[in-house]
Design a protein around this motif. Structure first.
Motif, PDB file in Angstrom:
ATOM      1  N   VAL A  62      45.389 -25.017  38.853  1.00 30.18           N
ATOM      2  CA  VAL A  62      44.685 -23.906  39.496  1.00 30.18           C
ATOM      3  C   VAL A  62      45.648 -23.239  40.467  1.00 30.18           C
ATOM      4  CG1 VAL A  62      42.735 -23.251  40.941  1.00 30.18           C
ATOM      5  CG2 VAL A  62      42.484 -25.102  39.273  1.00 30.18           C
ATOM      6  N   PRO A  63      45.864 -21.930  40.341  1.00 29.76           N
ATOM      7  CA  PRO A  63      46.772 -21.246  41.271  1.00 29.76           C
ATOM      8  C   PRO A  63      46.272 -21.365  42.707  1.00 29.76           C
ATOM      9  CG  PRO A  63      46.238 -19.852  39.383  1.00 29.76           C
ATOM     10  CD  PRO A  63      45.316 -21.022  39.321  1.00 29.76           C
ATOM     11  N   PRO A  64      47.176 -21.415  43.665  1.00 28.33           N
ATOM     12  CA  PRO A  64      46.769 -21.499  45.079  1.00 28.33           C
ATOM     13  C   PRO A  64      45.859 -20.330  45.456  1.00 28.33           C
ATOM     14  CG  PRO A  64      49.124 -21.891  44.848  1.00 28.33           C
ATOM     15  CD  PRO A  64      48.642 -21.427  43.508  1.00 28.33           C
ATOM     16  N   GLY A  65      44.817 -20.639  46.209  1.00 30.73           N
ATOM     17  CA  GLY A  65      43.923 -19.596  46.687  1.00 30.73           C
ATOM     18  C   GLY A  65      42.781 -19.259  45.750  1.00 30.73           C
ATOM     19  N   TYR A  66      42.667 -19.982  44.616  1.00 33.63           N
ATOM     20  CA  TYR A  66      41.604 -19.700  43.654  1.00 33.63           C
ATOM     21  C   TYR A  66      40.644 -20.878  43.525  1.00 33.63           C
ATOM     22  CZ  TYR A  66      43.633 -15.324  42.123  1.00 33.63           C
ATOM     23  OH  TYR A  66      44.089 -14.031  42.097  1.00 33.63           O
ATOM     24  N   GLN A  67      39.390 -20.569  43.212  1.00 32.34           N
ATOM     25  CA  GLN A  67      38.382 -21.590  42.998  1.00 32.34           C
ATOM     26  C   GLN A  67      38.653 -22.320  41.686  1.00 32.34           C
ATOM     27  OE1 GLN A  67      34.401 -19.913  43.367  1.00 32.34           O
ATOM     28  NE2 GLN A  67      35.123 -18.380  44.836  1.00 32.34           N
ATOM     29  N   GLU A  68      38.247 -23.579  41.613  1.00 30.51           N
ATOM     30  CA  GLU A  68      38.527 -24.382  40.427  1.00 30.51           C
ATOM     31  C   GLU A  68      37.635 -24.023  39.250  1.00 30.51           C
ATOM     32  OE1 GLU A  68      38.451 -28.499  41.344  1.00 30.51           O
ATOM     33  OE2 GLU A  68      40.073 -28.387  42.813  1.00 30.51           O
ATOM     34  N   LEU A  69      36.395 -23.616  39.508  1.00 30.57           N
ATOM     35  CA  LEU A  69      35.480 -23.312  38.416  1.00 30.57           C
ATOM     36  C   LEU A  69      35.844 -21.997  37.741  1.00 30.57           C
ATOM     37  CD1 LEU A  69      31.964 -24.245  39.873  1.00 30.57           C
ATOM     38  CD2 LEU A  69      33.268 -25.480  38.132  1.00 30.57           C
ATOM     39  N   LEU A  70      35.709 -21.977  36.416  1.00 30.04           N
ATOM     40  CA  LEU A  70      35.833 -20.729  35.678  1.00 30.04           C
ATOM     41  C   LEU A  70      34.491 -20.002  35.711  1.00 30.04           C
ATOM     42  CD1 LEU A  70      37.785 -21.890  32.499  1.00 30.04           C
ATOM     43  CD2 LEU A  70      38.702 -20.746  34.513  1.00 30.04           C
ATOM     44  N   HIS A  71      34.539 -18.681  35.736  1.00 35.18           N
ATOM     45  CA  HIS A  71      33.332 -17.857  35.707  1.00 35.18           C
ATOM     46  C   HIS A  71      33.427 -16.881  34.538  1.00 35.18           C
ATOM     47  CE1 HIS A  71      33.068 -19.450  39.768  1.00 35.18           C
ATOM     48  NE2 HIS A  71      31.828 -19.020  39.835  1.00 35.18           N
ATOM     49  N   GLY A  72      32.279 -16.481  34.028  1.00 40.01           N
ATOM     50  CA  GLY A  72      32.267 -15.560  32.903  1.00 40.01           C
ATOM     51  C   GLY A  72      31.177 -14.521  33.034  1.00 40.01           C
ATOM     52  N   MET A  73      31.348 -13.412  32.308  1.00 41.63           N
ATOM     53  CA  MET A  73      30.320 -12.375  32.253  1.00 41.63           C
ATOM     54  C   MET A  73      30.461 -11.600  30.954  1.00 41.63           C
ATOM     55  SD  MET A  73      31.800  -9.741  35.161  1.00 41.63           S
ATOM     56  CE  MET A  73      30.231  -8.896  35.247  1.00 41.63           C
ATOM     57  N   ASP A  74      29.315 -11.139  30.422  1.00 46.42           N
ATOM     58  CA  ASP A  74      29.269 -10.351  29.193  1.00 46.42           C
ATOM     59  C   ASP A  74      28.746  -8.960  29.509  1.00 46.42           C
ATOM     60  OD1 ASP A  74      30.054 -12.666  27.985  1.00 46.42           O
ATOM     61  OD2 ASP A  74      28.146 -13.068  26.994  1.00 46.42           O
ATOM     62  N   ILE A  75      29.431  -7.941  28.988  1.00 40.96           N
ATOM     63  CA  ILE A  75      29.082  -6.552  29.268  1.00 40.96           C
ATOM     64  C   ILE A  75      28.996  -5.784  27.954  1.00 40.96           C
ATOM     65  CG2 ILE A  75      29.822  -4.420  30.408  1.00 40.96           C
ATOM     66  CD1 ILE A  75      31.418  -6.202  32.359  1.00 40.96           C
ATOM     67  N   VAL A  76      27.972  -4.946  27.807  1.00 38.77           N
ATOM     68  CA  VAL A  76      27.842  -4.065  26.644  1.00 38.77           C
ATOM     69  C   VAL A  76      27.615  -2.648  27.145  1.00 38.77           C
ATOM     70  CG1 VAL A  76      26.531  -3.498  24.569  1.00 38.77           C
ATOM     71  CG2 VAL A  76      26.904  -5.889  25.186  1.00 38.77           C
ATOM     72  N   THR A  77      28.448  -1.708  26.698  1.00 40.39           N
ATOM     73  CA  THR A  77      28.347  -0.314  27.120  1.00 40.39           C
ATOM     74  C   THR A  77      28.561   0.598  25.921  1.00 40.39           C
ATOM     75  OG1 THR A  77      30.717  -0.129  27.572  1.00 40.39           O
ATOM     76  CG2 THR A  77      29.313  -0.868  29.387  1.00 40.39           C
ATOM     77  N   GLU A  78      28.374   1.903  26.152  1.00 44.81           N
ATOM     78  CA  GLU A  78      28.828   2.868  25.166  1.00 44.81           C
ATOM     79  C   GLU A  78      30.354   2.806  25.113  1.00 44.81           C
ATOM     80  OE1 GLU A  78      27.336   6.638  26.401  1.00 44.81           O
ATOM     81  OE2 GLU A  78      25.334   6.293  25.577  1.00 44.81           O
ATOM     82  N   ASP A  79      30.899   3.045  23.930  1.00 43.75           N
ATOM     83  CA  ASP A  79      32.349   3.012  23.810  1.00 43.75           C
ATOM     84  C   ASP A  79      32.959   4.217  24.516  1.00 43.75           C
ATOM     85  OD1 ASP A  79      34.773   1.973  22.973  1.00 43.75           O
ATOM     86  OD2 ASP A  79      34.797   3.191  21.146  1.00 43.75           O
TER      87      ASP A  79
END
Length: 229
Positions: free
Chosen positions: A127-144
């Motif tokens: 884990v790079p210094p200064g970053y949280q250990e947990l991974l986070h994710g998100m899904d996005i759907v938009t017009e192209d």
């Protein structure tokens, strides 16, 4: 951007006849024959495999068979076709001995497939210094829209969000008035000093500009982050 995800059983067009190495571990050979889900423990190692070259029937099967017969499990894969060429990426989990054997045998896959082959074992996660250990994710759907990924990743960078995984797919939604959508999935690391409220507000603004929705809001996701050796 068009992304195809293959089934983990490695079925593809055509057939492959890559020989399984005799010195693969016994439990690895048994998994390859039975197709059973391998037991995951801390003794396993990750690796990445790329094939880039002329497309042909059975190419995905060649890569998947190469991995399976050497005791590997495909955690994630992406395959796509660009004109006459294909690009295949596989994220693999296996014992260190089987990872080493795949690395030694990669030229067999090159000769059989006619593609450029790169096989990269990975080190233990850091884990790079200064970053949280947990991974986070998100899904996005938009017009192209032109510049959509650039706009989103600029926002991520301004908030110090470390993008470690991204996939996107442009698709046509049928109907009386067909429309073009673009779906994105992000996996990120968050800085320890992080204004979640302001980040979420700005992401929402960007998504609304393109008549989109956040299908899955920013949340912790299970998994490991593996860095190159």
């Amino acid at each position: 951007m068009h992304v195809l995800t293959a089934k983990r059983d490695g079925r593809g067009r055509g057939a492959a006849n890559l020989p399984a190495p005799s010195n693969a571990s016994p439990d690895s050979r048994e998994r390859a024959m039975t197709g059973s889900t391998p037991y995951v423990d801390n003794g396993l190692q990750h690796a990445a495999l790329w094939l880039v070259g002329p497309d042909m029937p059975g190419l995905l099967n060649l890569g998947a068979t190469f991995v399976a017969e050497r005791g590997g499990n495909i955690d994630k894969d992406i395959a796509d076709k660009f004109g006459e060429n294909a690009v295949i990426f596989m994220s693999i989990t296996a014992s260190p001995a089987d990872i080493a054997r795949m690395n030694e045998d990669k030229m067999l896959l090159r000769d059989k497939s006619g593609c450029n082959v790169k096989f990269q074992p990975m080190s233990q996660p850091t884990v790079p210094p200064g970053y949280q250990e947990l991974l986070h994710g998100m899904d996005i759907v938009t017009e192209d829209a032109v510049g959509l990924i650039a706009a989103m990743t600029k926002l991520f960078a301004e908030h110090g969000v470390f993008v470690v995984g991204h996939t996107g797919e442009r698709r046509v939604v049928p109907g009386p008035r067909p429309r073009v959508e673009f779906g994105q999935k992000y996996v990120v690391m968050l800085p320890r000093e992080f204004d979640r409220y302001e980040f979420t507000r700005q992401v929402n603004e960007q998504v609304k500009r393109h008549n989109g929705t956040i299908k899955t809001p920013l949340q912790a996701v299970p998994g490991l982050l593996w860095w190159w050796t």
